[in-house]
Motif scaffolding. Structure first.
Motif, PDB file in Angstrom:
ATOM      1  N   UNK A   1     -25.281  11.462 -17.036  1.00  0.00           N
ATOM      2  CA  UNK A   1     -26.555  10.764 -16.939  1.00  0.00           C
ATOM      3  C   UNK A   1     -26.463   9.651 -15.899  1.00  0.00           C
ATOM      4  N   UNK A   2     -27.309   9.758 -14.865  1.00  0.00           N
ATOM      5  CA  UNK A   2     -27.446   8.731 -13.816  1.00  0.00           C
ATOM      6  C   UNK A   2     -26.219   8.569 -12.938  1.00  0.00           C
ATOM      7  N   UNK A   3     -25.390   9.624 -12.847  1.00  0.00           N
ATOM      8  CA  UNK A   3     -24.232   9.624 -11.939  1.00  0.00           C
ATOM      9  C   UNK A   3     -23.412   8.336 -12.011  1.00  0.00           C
ATOM     10  N   UNK A   4     -23.093   7.926 -13.232  1.00  0.00           N
ATOM     11  CA  UNK A   4     -22.391   6.654 -13.425  1.00  0.00           C
ATOM     12  C   UNK A   4     -20.896   6.838 -13.647  1.00  0.00           C
ATOM     13  N   UNK A   5     -20.143   5.884 -13.154  1.00  0.00           N
ATOM     14  CA  UNK A   5     -18.703   5.802 -13.421  1.00  0.00           C
ATOM     15  C   UNK A   5     -18.474   4.534 -14.240  1.00  0.00           C
ATOM     16  N   UNK A   6     -17.863   4.643 -15.415  1.00  0.00           N
ATOM     17  CA  UNK A   6     -17.606   3.445 -16.219  1.00  0.00           C
ATOM     18  C   UNK A   6     -16.456   2.635 -15.642  1.00  0.00           C
ATOM     19  N   UNK A   7     -16.320   1.390 -16.039  1.00  0.00           N
ATOM     20  CA  UNK A   7     -15.160   0.603 -15.611  1.00  0.00           C
ATOM     21  C   UNK A   7     -13.874   1.226 -16.146  1.00  0.00           C
ATOM     22  N   UNK A   8     -12.782   0.987 -15.450  1.00  0.00           N
ATOM     23  CA  UNK A   8     -11.469   1.467 -15.897  1.00  0.00           C
ATOM     24  C   UNK A   8     -11.146   0.825 -17.244  1.00  0.00           C
TER      25      UNK A   8
ATOM     26  N   UNK B   1     -17.425  11.429  -3.834  1.00  0.00           N
ATOM     27  CA  UNK B   1     -18.809  11.175  -3.444  1.00  0.00           C
ATOM     28  C   UNK B   1     -19.640  10.911  -4.692  1.00  0.00           C
ATOM     29  N   UNK B   2     -20.331   9.774  -4.732  1.00  0.00           N
ATOM     30  CA  UNK B   2     -21.274   9.494  -5.808  1.00  0.00           C
ATOM     31  C   UNK B   2     -22.673   9.747  -5.259  1.00  0.00           C
ATOM     32  N   UNK B   3     -23.399  10.650  -5.897  1.00  0.00           N
ATOM     33  CA  UNK B   3     -24.713  11.066  -5.406  1.00  0.00           C
ATOM     34  C   UNK B   3     -25.806  10.662  -6.398  1.00  0.00           C
ATOM     35  N   UNK B   4     -26.618   9.678  -6.002  1.00  0.00           N
ATOM     36  CA  UNK B   4     -27.769   9.281  -6.803  1.00  0.00           C
ATOM     37  C   UNK B   4     -29.016   9.995  -6.305  1.00  0.00           C
ATOM     38  N   UNK B   5     -30.135   9.793  -7.003  1.00  0.00           N
ATOM     39  CA  UNK B   5     -31.347  10.515  -6.597  1.00  0.00           C
ATOM     40  C   UNK B   5     -32.610   9.789  -7.032  1.00  0.00           C
ATOM     41  N   UNK B   6     -33.738  10.200  -6.466  1.00  0.00           N
ATOM     42  CA  UNK B   6     -35.039   9.627  -6.779  1.00  0.00           C
ATOM     43  C   UNK B   6     -35.516  10.074  -8.157  1.00  0.00           C
TER      44      UNK B   6
ATOM     45  N   UNK C   1     -31.907   2.764  -8.646  1.00  0.00           N
ATOM     46  CA  UNK C   1     -31.286   4.077  -8.431  1.00  0.00           C
ATOM     47  C   UNK C   1     -30.099   3.957  -7.474  1.00  0.00           C
ATOM     48  N   UNK C   2     -30.273   3.151  -6.451  1.00  0.00           N
ATOM     49  CA  UNK C   2     -29.190   2.975  -5.488  1.00  0.00           C
ATOM     50  C   UNK C   2     -28.096   2.067  -6.049  1.00  0.00           C
ATOM     51  N   UNK C   3     -28.488   1.149  -6.927  1.00  0.00           N
ATOM     52  CA  UNK C   3     -27.482   0.328  -7.600  1.00  0.00           C
ATOM     53  C   UNK C   3     -26.584   1.183  -8.492  1.00  0.00           C
ATOM     54  N   UNK C   4     -27.131   2.269  -9.037  1.00  0.00           N
ATOM     55  CA  UNK C   4     -26.313   3.169  -9.854  1.00  0.00           C
ATOM     56  C   UNK C   4     -25.167   3.745  -9.029  1.00  0.00           C
ATOM     57  N   UNK C   5     -25.434   3.983  -7.761  1.00  0.00           N
ATOM     58  CA  UNK C   5     -24.390   4.470  -6.852  1.00  0.00           C
ATOM     59  C   UNK C   5     -23.385   3.356  -6.570  1.00  0.00           C
ATOM     60  N   UNK C   6     -23.891   2.158  -6.292  1.00  0.00           N
ATOM     61  CA  UNK C   6     -23.017   1.050  -5.927  1.00  0.00           C
ATOM     62  C   UNK C   6     -22.151   0.596  -7.099  1.00  0.00           C
ATOM     63  N   UNK C   7     -22.735   0.522  -8.294  1.00  0.00           N
ATOM     64  CA  UNK C   7     -21.955   0.152  -9.475  1.00  0.00           C
ATOM     65  C   UNK C   7     -20.835   1.160  -9.698  1.00  0.00           C
ATOM     66  N   UNK C   8     -21.149   2.430  -9.508  1.00  0.00           N
ATOM     67  CA  UNK C   8     -20.130   3.468  -9.686  1.00  0.00           C
ATOM     68  C   UNK C   8     -19.021   3.338  -8.661  1.00  0.00           C
TER      69      UNK C   8
ATOM     70  N   UNK D   1     -11.719  19.791  -1.399  1.00  0.00           N
ATOM     71  CA  UNK D   1     -11.455  18.603  -0.591  1.00  0.00           C
ATOM     72  C   UNK D   1     -12.156  17.365  -1.124  1.00  0.00           C
ATOM     73  N   UNK D   2     -13.199  17.580  -1.936  1.00  0.00           N
ATOM     74  CA  UNK D   2     -13.989  16.442  -2.408  1.00  0.00           C
ATOM     75  C   UNK D   2     -14.393  16.613  -3.858  1.00  0.00           C
ATOM     76  N   UNK D   3     -14.511  15.478  -4.531  1.00  0.00           N
ATOM     77  CA  UNK D   3     -15.122  15.422  -5.848  1.00  0.00           C
ATOM     78  C   UNK D   3     -16.507  14.825  -5.687  1.00  0.00           C
ATOM     79  N   UNK D   4     -17.491  15.411  -6.362  1.00  0.00           N
ATOM     80  CA  UNK D   4     -18.850  14.875  -6.341  1.00  0.00           C
ATOM     81  C   UNK D   4     -19.230  14.468  -7.763  1.00  0.00           C
ATOM     82  N   UNK D   5     -19.662  13.225  -7.911  1.00  0.00           N
ATOM     83  CA  UNK D   5     -20.172  12.742  -9.193  1.00  0.00           C
ATOM     84  C   UNK D   5     -21.682  12.612  -9.047  1.00  0.00           C
ATOM     85  N   UNK D   6     -22.402  13.476  -9.744  1.00  0.00           N
ATOM     86  CA  UNK D   6     -23.857  13.490  -9.609  1.00  0.00           C
ATOM     87  C   UNK D   6     -24.511  13.443 -10.978  1.00  0.00           C
ATOM     88  N   UNK D   7     -25.824  13.368 -10.971  1.00  0.00           N
ATOM     89  CA  UNK D   7     -26.595  13.268 -12.207  1.00  0.00           C
ATOM     90  C   UNK D   7     -26.751  14.641 -12.858  1.00  0.00           C
TER      91      UNK D   7
END
Length: 215
Positions: free
Chosen positions: A71-78, A104-109, A163-170, A41-47
């Motif tokens: 690395x760093x749960x990032x999604x590149x631009x299209x 779901x994009x999951x970042x971490x400490x 770290x949270x910006x990595x989630x938002x950028x993605x 039901x879900x895709x998770x993009x994590x580090x």
């Protein structure tokens, strides 16, 4: 391939333990997955970080999540330029073939990749600026996030904000994929941003307009 060697003995022992217990107790379920395929039901993009264990956090079983780690749960631009794009390919498959309802994009400490981006962007990691650095070029994705937090005076707070910006950028980059935008417009897909504190076991989710908040 002469460089390939047999598995270390401790991994072989663990495998046999799993086969005799977890697999044996759930063999019908595994055979069902093999025969009927996956329907997550879900895709998770994590580090890639070994301390981030998505299935444990959510108590998930095999077949529940389509998981992509980088690395760093990032999604590149299209960018359909005909080059190699492992993350974009995984996203395309999740949305186009598996029809997941959530990404779901999951970042971490204490993210090493994010710390590398922080040091690179602040001029303290010249080795990452080299064109030959795979990590540096990958962390270029997060440069817009660094620009948004670079004026935070306290370094610890600045790194955590990044770290949270990595989630938002993605999330922003995900929304730029045409097939994702179309699925969201049709009400078939939703995007979610999460951040977890490894030491505390905390989990925060991004709420539009207010930022990250505990779940």
């Amino acid at each position: 391939m002469s460089q390939s060697k047999p598995l270390p003995s401790y991994l072989i022992t663990r495998y046999h333990g799993w086969k005799a217990t977890t697999y044996a107790d759930n063999e019908p379920w595994y055979r069902n997955l093999a025969t009927n395929g996956q329907n997550p039901r879900a895709m998770v993009i994590s580090c890639c970080d070994s301390r981030v264990h998505v299935t444990s956090i959510f108590g998930a079983e095999q077949g529940e999540f389509f998981i992509h780690r980088n690395i760093a749960n990032l999604v590149p631009p299209y960018n359909p330029d005909g080059e190699y794009h492992g993350t974009s390919a995984a996203i395309e498959y999740a949305v186009g073939a598996l029809k997941v309802a959530h990404i779901i994009v999951l970042g971490h400490s204490n993210c090493g990749g994010v710390n590398g981006c922080h040091d690179m962007c602040s001029g303290h990691a010249p080795e990452l600026e080299e064109k030959t650095s795979f990590i540096g070029r990958w962390m270029d994705i997060l440069r817009p996030g660094y620009e948004r937090v670079k004026d935070i005076e306290d370094e610890t707070e600045r790194r955590r904000a990044l770290e949270k910006e990595a989630v938002l950028v993605s999330l922003e980059n995900l929304a730029g994929f045409p097939f994702i935008a179309a699925a969201m417009d049709q009400g078939l897909l939703s995007l979610h941003g999460l951040w977890t504190d490894i030491g505390e076991g905390g989990l925060e989710h991004y709420v539009s307009g207010t930022g990250f908040a505990p779940v």
